[in-house]
Design a protein around this motif. Structure first.
Motif, short mmCIF file in Angstrom:
data_model
loop_
_atom_site.label_atom_id
_atom_site.label_comp_id
_atom_site.label_asym_id
_atom_site.label_seq_id
_atom_site.Cartn_x
_atom_site.Cartn_y
_atom_site.Cartn_z
N ALA A 122 -7.55 60.05 25.64
CA ALA A 122 -7.51 58.97 26.64
C ALA A 122 -6.13 58.32 26.65
O ALA A 122 -5.56 58.07 27.72
CB ALA A 122 -8.59 57.93 26.32
N GLU A 156 -3.51 60.69 28.15
CA GLU A 156 -3.64 60.78 29.62
C GLU A 156 -2.84 59.66 30.27
O GLU A 156 -2.11 59.88 31.22
CB GLU A 156 -5.10 60.58 30.04
CG GLU A 156 -5.90 61.85 30.16
CD GLU A 156 -7.37 61.54 30.40
OE1 GLU A 156 -7.69 60.62 31.18
OE2 GLU A 156 -8.22 62.22 29.77
N SER A 157 -2.99 58.43 29.73
CA SER A 157 -2.23 57.29 30.27
C SER A 157 -0.73 57.51 30.08
O SER A 157 0.07 57.19 30.96
CB SER A 157 -2.62 56.00 29.57
OG SER A 157 -3.93 55.63 29.89
N HIS A 186 -2.21 49.72 30.29
CA HIS A 186 -2.27 50.57 29.10
C HIS A 186 -1.99 49.76 27.83
O HIS A 186 -2.71 49.88 26.84
CB HIS A 186 -1.27 51.72 29.23
CG HIS A 186 -1.12 52.52 27.96
ND1 HIS A 186 -2.11 53.33 27.48
CD2 HIS A 186 -0.11 52.60 27.07
CE1 HIS A 186 -1.70 53.88 26.35
NE2 HIS A 186 -0.50 53.46 26.07
N THR A 211 -14.29 54.88 24.50
CA THR A 211 -15.05 54.29 25.61
C THR A 211 -14.51 52.90 25.94
O THR A 211 -14.32 52.56 27.10
CB THR A 211 -16.55 54.20 25.24
OG1 THR A 211 -16.95 55.49 24.79
CG2 THR A 211 -17.40 53.78 26.40
N TYR A 217 -11.52 51.72 25.33
CA TYR A 217 -10.19 51.84 25.92
C TYR A 217 -10.30 52.14 27.40
O TYR A 217 -9.69 51.47 28.23
CB TYR A 217 -9.35 52.94 25.22
CG TYR A 217 -8.07 53.19 25.99
CD1 TYR A 217 -6.98 52.33 25.85
CD2 TYR A 217 -7.98 54.23 26.91
CE1 TYR A 217 -5.83 52.51 26.60
CE2 TYR A 217 -6.84 54.41 27.67
CZ TYR A 217 -5.77 53.56 27.51
OH TYR A 217 -4.64 53.73 28.28
N ARG A 218 -11.09 53.16 27.74
CA ARG A 218 -11.18 53.57 29.16
C ARG A 218 -11.70 52.43 30.04
O ARG A 218 -11.21 52.22 31.14
CB ARG A 218 -12.09 54.79 29.29
CG ARG A 218 -11.44 56.08 28.78
CD ARG A 218 -12.32 57.28 29.10
NE ARG A 218 -11.90 58.50 28.43
CZ ARG A 218 -10.92 59.30 28.87
NH1 ARG A 218 -10.27 59.01 29.96
NH2 ARG A 218 -10.61 60.40 28.19
N LYS A 219 -12.70 51.71 29.55
CA LYS A 219 -13.28 50.61 30.33
C LYS A 219 -12.27 49.50 30.53
O LYS A 219 -12.12 48.97 31.63
CB LYS A 219 -14.50 50.03 29.60
CG LYS A 219 -15.79 50.68 30.01
CD LYS A 219 -16.95 49.85 29.49
CE LYS A 219 -18.22 50.69 29.52
NZ LYS A 219 -19.23 50.20 28.61
N TYR A 254 -8.97 49.59 30.23
CA TYR A 254 -7.83 50.07 31.01
C TYR A 254 -8.18 50.00 32.51
O TYR A 254 -7.39 49.50 33.31
CB TYR A 254 -7.50 51.50 30.57
CG TYR A 254 -6.55 52.25 31.45
CD1 TYR A 254 -5.19 51.99 31.44
CD2 TYR A 254 -7.03 53.26 32.30
CE1 TYR A 254 -4.32 52.70 32.25
CE2 TYR A 254 -6.16 53.97 33.10
CZ TYR A 254 -4.81 53.70 33.08
OH TYR A 254 -3.96 54.40 33.89
N ALA A 255 -9.37 50.48 32.87
CA ALA A 255 -9.79 50.47 34.28
C ALA A 255 -9.92 49.03 34.79
O ALA A 255 -9.50 48.70 35.90
CB ALA A 255 -11.11 51.22 34.44
#
Ligand SMILES: [Fe+2]
Ligand SMILES: [Fe+2]
Length: 152
Positions: A8, A11-12, A47, A136, A138-140, A142-143
């Motif tokens: 994750a 990707e950023s 990020h 999980t 991090y992704r939440k 970040y979005a």
């Protein structure tokens, strides 16, 4: 979305590298250049926030994670200051491009150091279960940060 914390984060990092490449290639004084700088700023800020919360906070809780975390957070701050400097400059000038190159150089150095050193260091400190939870989280975050910064 399932997946590994480091996937994750990487990707950023790829998004940042690609946006910085476009920023340096943008034509002086164009709307394209101004728009790209906004995208770079939002990408970096979203990020950094999510990475600080879901990688560096857990790392800071371990004695051996103190130094790498401090170093990385200091660099996040330096990157933010370079972005602020760049926003104050005229996008038609050579000084703008010099500052953009400085920002790109700093970010590339930072990403390389994280990928080559800090991810491995944290990998040894955090359990697999925790890493999955942090991915999980991090992704939440970040979005969410992305959305918030884009709306501002
Ligand atoms: Fe970072
Ligand atoms: Fe990072």
């Amino acid at each position: 979305m399932p997946g590994n914390l480091y996937d994750a984060l990487r990707e950023s990092h790829e998004v940042q590298r690609s946006l910085l490449r476009k920023l340096l290639r943008s034509k002086a004084g164009t709307q394209d250049r101004i728009g790209l700088l906004t995208q770079v700023r939002i990408e970096l800020e979203a990020h950094e926030a999510a990475e600080e919360r879901f990688l560096y906070v857990p790392m800071l809780m371990d004695d051996s994670g103190l130094l790498p975390s401090r170093h990385a957070l200091h660099e996040h701050h330096q990157i933010d200051e370079l972005v602020e400097d760049l926003r104050k400059l005229d996008p038609r000038n050579g000084a703008w491009l010099d500052k953009a190159k400085e920002l790109s150089h700093k970010v590339h150095h930072h990403l390389r150091e994280e990928e080559k050193k800090f991810f491995q260091a944290s990998g040894k400190l955090l359990s697999d279960t925790l890493k999955a939870k942090l991915a999980t989280g991090y992704r939440k975050d970040y979005a969410r940060m992305h959305k918030k910064l884009s709306a501002a």
